[in-house]
Design a protein around this motif. Structure first.
Motif, PDB file in Angstrom:
ATOM      1  N   TYR A  43       0.839  -1.212   0.000  1.00 32.03           N
ATOM      2  CA  TYR A  43       0.000   0.000   0.000  1.00 32.03           C
ATOM      3  C   TYR A  43       0.869   1.254   0.000  1.00 32.03           C
ATOM      4  O   TYR A  43       0.579   2.225  -0.725  1.00 32.03           O
ATOM      5  CB  TYR A  43      -0.904  -0.023   1.230  1.00 32.03           C
ATOM      6  N   ASN A  44       1.936   1.234   0.775  1.00 34.49           N
ATOM      7  CA  ASN A  44       2.832   2.379   0.867  1.00 34.49           C
ATOM      8  C   ASN A  44       3.480   2.672  -0.482  1.00 34.49           C
ATOM      9  O   ASN A  44       3.440   3.810  -0.977  1.00 34.49           O
ATOM     10  CB  ASN A  44       3.893   2.086   1.933  1.00 34.49           C
ATOM     11  N   VAL A  45       4.064   1.653  -1.098  1.00 35.57           N
ATOM     12  CA  VAL A  45       4.786   1.851  -2.352  1.00 35.57           C
ATOM     13  C   VAL A  45       3.834   2.231  -3.486  1.00 35.57           C
ATOM     14  O   VAL A  45       4.098   3.167  -4.249  1.00 35.57           O
ATOM     15  CB  VAL A  45       5.581   0.583  -2.705  1.00 35.57           C
ATOM     16  N   GLY A  46       2.710   1.524  -3.598  1.00 37.69           N
ATOM     17  CA  GLY A  46       1.772   1.825  -4.681  1.00 37.69           C
ATOM     18  C   GLY A  46       1.213   3.235  -4.588  1.00 37.69           C
ATOM     19  O   GLY A  46       1.111   3.943  -5.607  1.00 37.69           O
ATOM     20  N   ILE A 213      -3.944  13.347  10.215  1.00 38.05           N
ATOM     21  CA  ILE A 213      -3.894  13.641  11.650  1.00 38.05           C
ATOM     22  C   ILE A 213      -4.592  12.538  12.445  1.00 38.05           C
ATOM     23  O   ILE A 213      -4.115  12.127  13.518  1.00 38.05           O
ATOM     24  CB  ILE A 213      -4.530  15.011  11.927  1.00 38.05           C
ATOM     25  N   ALA A 214      -5.701  12.020  11.936  1.00 32.92           N
ATOM     26  CA  ALA A 214      -6.417  10.949  12.624  1.00 32.92           C
ATOM     27  C   ALA A 214      -5.546   9.694  12.728  1.00 32.92           C
ATOM     28  O   ALA A 214      -5.481   9.055  13.793  1.00 32.92           O
ATOM     29  CB  ALA A 214      -7.720  10.638  11.895  1.00 32.92           C
ATOM     30  N   PHE A 215      -4.855   9.337  11.672  1.00 33.83           N
ATOM     31  CA  PHE A 215      -4.020   8.129  11.703  1.00 33.83           C
ATOM     32  C   PHE A 215      -2.763   8.325  12.528  1.00 33.83           C
ATOM     33  O   PHE A 215      -2.293   7.379  13.179  1.00 33.83           O
ATOM     34  CB  PHE A 215      -3.663   7.698  10.282  1.00 33.83           C
ATOM     35  N   LEU A 216      -2.195   9.533  12.538  1.00 33.45           N
ATOM     36  CA  LEU A 216      -1.003   9.718  13.361  1.00 33.45           C
ATOM     37  C   LEU A 216      -1.357   9.707  14.847  1.00 33.45           C
ATOM     38  O   LEU A 216      -0.564   9.251  15.685  1.00 33.45           O
ATOM     39  CB  LEU A 216      -0.264  10.995  12.962  1.00 33.45           C
ATOM     40  N   LEU A 217      -2.542  10.187  15.201  1.00 30.93           N
ATOM     41  CA  LEU A 217      -2.984  10.066  16.595  1.00 30.93           C
ATOM     42  C   LEU A 217      -3.227   8.611  16.960  1.00 30.93           C
ATOM     43  O   LEU A 217      -2.933   8.180  18.088  1.00 30.93           O
ATOM     44  CB  LEU A 217      -4.256  10.889  16.812  1.00 30.93           C
ATOM     45  N   THR A 218      -3.747   7.826  16.012  1.00 31.90           N
ATOM     46  CA  THR A 218      -3.911   6.386  16.250  1.00 31.90           C
ATOM     47  C   THR A 218      -2.564   5.722  16.455  1.00 31.90           C
ATOM     48  O   THR A 218      -2.411   4.844  17.326  1.00 31.90           O
ATOM     49  CB  THR A 218      -4.643   5.744  15.064  1.00 31.90           C
ATOM     50  N   ASP A 219      -1.566   6.132  15.685  1.00 32.99           N
ATOM     51  CA  ASP A 219      -0.219   5.584  15.849  1.00 32.99           C
ATOM     52  C   ASP A 219       0.340   5.904  17.227  1.00 32.99           C
ATOM     53  O   ASP A 219       1.001   5.064  17.855  1.00 32.99           O
ATOM     54  CB  ASP A 219       0.678   6.154  14.750  1.00 32.99           C
ATOM     55  N   VAL A 220       0.075   7.116  17.715  1.00 28.81           N
ATOM     56  CA  VAL A 220       0.546   7.486  19.056  1.00 28.81           C
ATOM     57  C   VAL A 220      -0.091   6.601  20.114  1.00 28.81           C
ATOM     58  O   VAL A 220       0.581   6.100  21.035  1.00 28.81           O
ATOM     59  CB  VAL A 220       0.232   8.975  19.324  1.00 28.81           C
ATOM     60  N   SER A 231       4.243  -8.358  17.938  1.00 30.47           N
ATOM     61  CA  SER A 231       4.495  -8.597  16.515  1.00 30.47           C
ATOM     62  C   SER A 231       5.414  -7.553  15.905  1.00 30.47           C
ATOM     63  O   SER A 231       6.070  -7.826  14.905  1.00 30.47           O
ATOM     64  CB  SER A 231       3.169  -8.604  15.743  1.00 30.47           C
ATOM     65  N   GLY A 232       5.480  -6.367  16.483  1.00 29.25           N
ATOM     66  CA  GLY A 232       6.349  -5.320  15.964  1.00 29.25           C
ATOM     67  C   GLY A 232       5.852  -4.676  14.698  1.00 29.25           C
ATOM     68  O   GLY A 232       6.603  -3.973  14.042  1.00 29.25           O
ATOM     69  N   ILE A 233       4.607  -4.909  14.349  1.00 29.55           N
ATOM     70  CA  ILE A 233       4.069  -4.398  13.093  1.00 29.55           C
ATOM     71  C   ILE A 233       2.969  -3.401  13.405  1.00 29.55           C
ATOM     72  O   ILE A 233       2.033  -3.698  14.146  1.00 29.55           O
ATOM     73  CB  ILE A 233       3.530  -5.538  12.211  1.00 29.55           C
ATOM     74  N   ASN A 234       3.075  -2.206  12.814  1.00 31.54           N
ATOM     75  CA  ASN A 234       2.100  -1.139  13.024  1.00 31.54           C
ATOM     76  C   ASN A 234       1.894  -0.419  11.699  1.00 31.54           C
ATOM     77  O   ASN A 234       2.724   0.397  11.300  1.00 31.54           O
ATOM     78  CB  ASN A 234       2.604  -0.176  14.105  1.00 31.54           C
ATOM     79  N   PRO A 235       0.798  -0.702  10.982  1.00 34.54           N
ATOM     80  CA  PRO A 235       0.592  -0.078   9.666  1.00 34.54           C
ATOM     81  C   PRO A 235      -0.031   1.310   9.734  1.00 34.54           C
ATOM     82  O   PRO A 235      -0.163   1.964   8.692  1.00 34.54           O
ATOM     83  CB  PRO A 235      -0.366  -1.053   8.973  1.00 34.54           C
ATOM     84  N   TYR A 236      -0.401   1.788  10.929  1.00 33.72           N
ATOM     85  CA  TYR A 236      -1.138   3.052  11.000  1.00 33.72           C
ATOM     86  C   TYR A 236      -0.284   4.241  10.594  1.00 33.72           C
ATOM     87  O   TYR A 236      -0.782   5.207  10.006  1.00 33.72           O
ATOM     88  CB  TYR A 236      -1.691   3.249  12.417  1.00 33.72           C
ATOM     89  N   TRP A 237       1.016   4.204  10.906  1.00 31.81           N
ATOM     90  CA  TRP A 237       1.858   5.319  10.534  1.00 31.81           C
ATOM     91  C   TRP A 237       2.011   5.408   9.018  1.00 31.81           C
ATOM     92  O   TRP A 237       2.249   6.492   8.471  1.00 31.81           O
ATOM     93  CB  TRP A 237       3.230   5.195  11.184  1.00 31.81           C
ATOM     94  N   ARG A 238       1.848   4.274   8.320  1.00 29.75           N
ATOM     95  CA  ARG A 238       1.916   4.297   6.869  1.00 29.75           C
ATOM     96  C   ARG A 238       0.701   5.023   6.266  1.00 29.75           C
ATOM     97  O   ARG A 238       0.824   5.739   5.271  1.00 29.75           O
ATOM     98  CB  ARG A 238       2.022   2.881   6.309  1.00 29.75           C
ATOM     99  N   PHE A 239      -0.460   4.831   6.857  1.00 37.36           N
ATOM    100  CA  PHE A 239      -1.640   5.577   6.419  1.00 37.36           C
ATOM    101  C   PHE A 239      -1.417   7.079   6.607  1.00 37.36           C
ATOM    102  O   PHE A 239      -1.740   7.884   5.729  1.00 37.36           O
ATOM    103  CB  PHE A 239      -2.876   5.121   7.194  1.00 37.36           C
TER     104      PHE A 239
END
Length: 382
Positions: A43-46, A213-220, A231-239
């Motif tokens: 998703y990030n690359v595309g 802003i909504a996704f970066l707050l979710t990442d926080v 798992s060490g995986i967090n896709p929210y910062w990519r959004f």
């Protein structure tokens, strides 16, 4: 053997317990974690490739802001490809692309400053840049902690530093979003919803800003609660990253230039409709009760005793138009006769035009007029 193998595959779908001491590697990814990470990176690359193509379509050489936006996208692209690397190159490739991503973060904040700078006072613009420079040591340490952690070099500082990334990454972006909305209300006296209705492209940009802003707050929140620690995986910062880059890409110029252009086009369209309705006289005409609207032009400074027709939407008084006059010209017939050389020759004794007979004017000389003028012809002299 087949049932045991299927059970082992199901076991790998669950996260690895948090008691592990080894750093995350390519082989330590669970099946579920691998699916999620591969999807997030795709998703990030595309998304970034599409945004890069949009930048090329609107790119103008020689403009610094356009170059920085393109560089921001290219640097952020590579951190979506480390899923293909294998151990032991996996950790080194991940850390290198993460460093490029950190540089992209800083370029994004510089782009935000260039876009919002026309609305900032001189001291506010300097404070924006100085505060951005003040957090650069953290990003140097964060890049170092990535290499240490993902390559098993002896330090686990990255686990403690990662939750603080948003604090030194996103406040400038949140401020830029707020300042843009505030400038729309104060500088342009526009309601946000009215501006959205005028220009749908601007509405898409605002939506991208709000989503980021909504996704970066979710990442926080996710990092603060350590939900993805196992798992060490967090896709929210990519959004959040993709929507921030999209906000920079939709309009490549600064916000003031964009808003000025939108307002100017809106006024031109409104004035053009008024002008068309005044003079077209068609079924879409704005004339209903005999009034007319003068064409919209820039305001001119005039004295209060002399009205001007250059202001917008000036309603003039009804004027009675004179009835059209039709001039009819009678047909004339032109005939040609052979010319007589005896009369046209210079040697002819006949006069070309006969001398007029003397006329006698009657009536008072003082009251001489065209209506009282009479002409009497006198006979030939003896």
């Amino acid at each position: 053997m087949a049932p045991r193998e299927s059970l082992r595959a199901l076991e790998r779908r669950f996260p690895v317990p948090s008691t592990r001491t080894d750093p995350p590697t390519r082989s330590s990814l669970t099946l579920e974690g691998g699916f999620l990470e591969a999807w997030a990176q795709g998703y990030n690359v595309g998304s970034l490739i599409i945004l890069i193509l949009i930048v090329f379509c609107n790119y103008r050489p020689g403009i610094l802001l356009h170059k920085l936006i393109l560089l921001e996208l290219v640097l952020a692209l590579w951190h979506g490809t480390f899923i293909f690397a294998q151990d032991p190159a996996y950790g080194w490739y991940l850390s290198t692309t993460a460093t490029l991503l950190f540089i992209s973060y800083q370029i994004h904040n510089i782009v935000s400053w260039l876009k919002i700078r026309p609305f900032l006072p001189k001291w506010g613009s300097r404070f924006f840049i100085c505060s951005l420079l003040a957090v650069q040591p953290f990003w140097v340490a964060e890049a170092w902690s990535n290499f240490e952690y993902f390559n098993n070099l002896g330090s686990d500082a990255n686990e403690r530093m990662r939750p603080w990334e948003a604090l030194v990454r996103d406040p400038w972006w949140i401020f830029t979003t707020w300042k843009l909305i505030d400038a729309i209300k104060k500088t342009y006296s526009f309601k946000l919803w009215a501006l959205v209705r005028i220009n749908s492209r601007f509405a898409v940009m605002l939506a991208c800003m709000f989503f980021s802003i909504a996704f970066l707050l979710t990442d926080v929140v996710i990092n603060a609660l350590r939900v993805t620690k196992d798992s060490g995986i967090n896709p929210y910062w990519r959004f959040a990253l993709v929507f921030k880059c999209a906000s920079d890409t939709i309009f490549l110029d600064d916000f003031k230039s964009v808003l000025d252009d939108i307002v100017a086009r809106s006024l031109n369209n409104t004035c053009g409709m008024a002008h068309h309705g005044s003079y077209s006289g068609g079924r879409n005409s704005s004339i209903r009760d005999g009034t007319e609207f003068i064409e919209c032009r820039p305001m001119a400074k005039v004295s209060p005793h002399r009205p001007t027709a250059h202001s917008r939407y000036i309603k003039a008084r009804p004027q009675t138009m004179p009835a059209p006059r039709i001039h009819v010209q009678k047909e004339t017939t032109i005939t040609t006769e052979p010319r007589k050389t005896s009369q046209d020759s210079y040697e002819s004794k006949n006069e070309i035009l006969p001398a007029p007979e003397p006329a006698v004017y009657r009536g008072s000389q003082e009251n001489l007029s065209l209506g009282s003028l009479s002409i009497s012809y006198v006979g030939s002299r003896d």
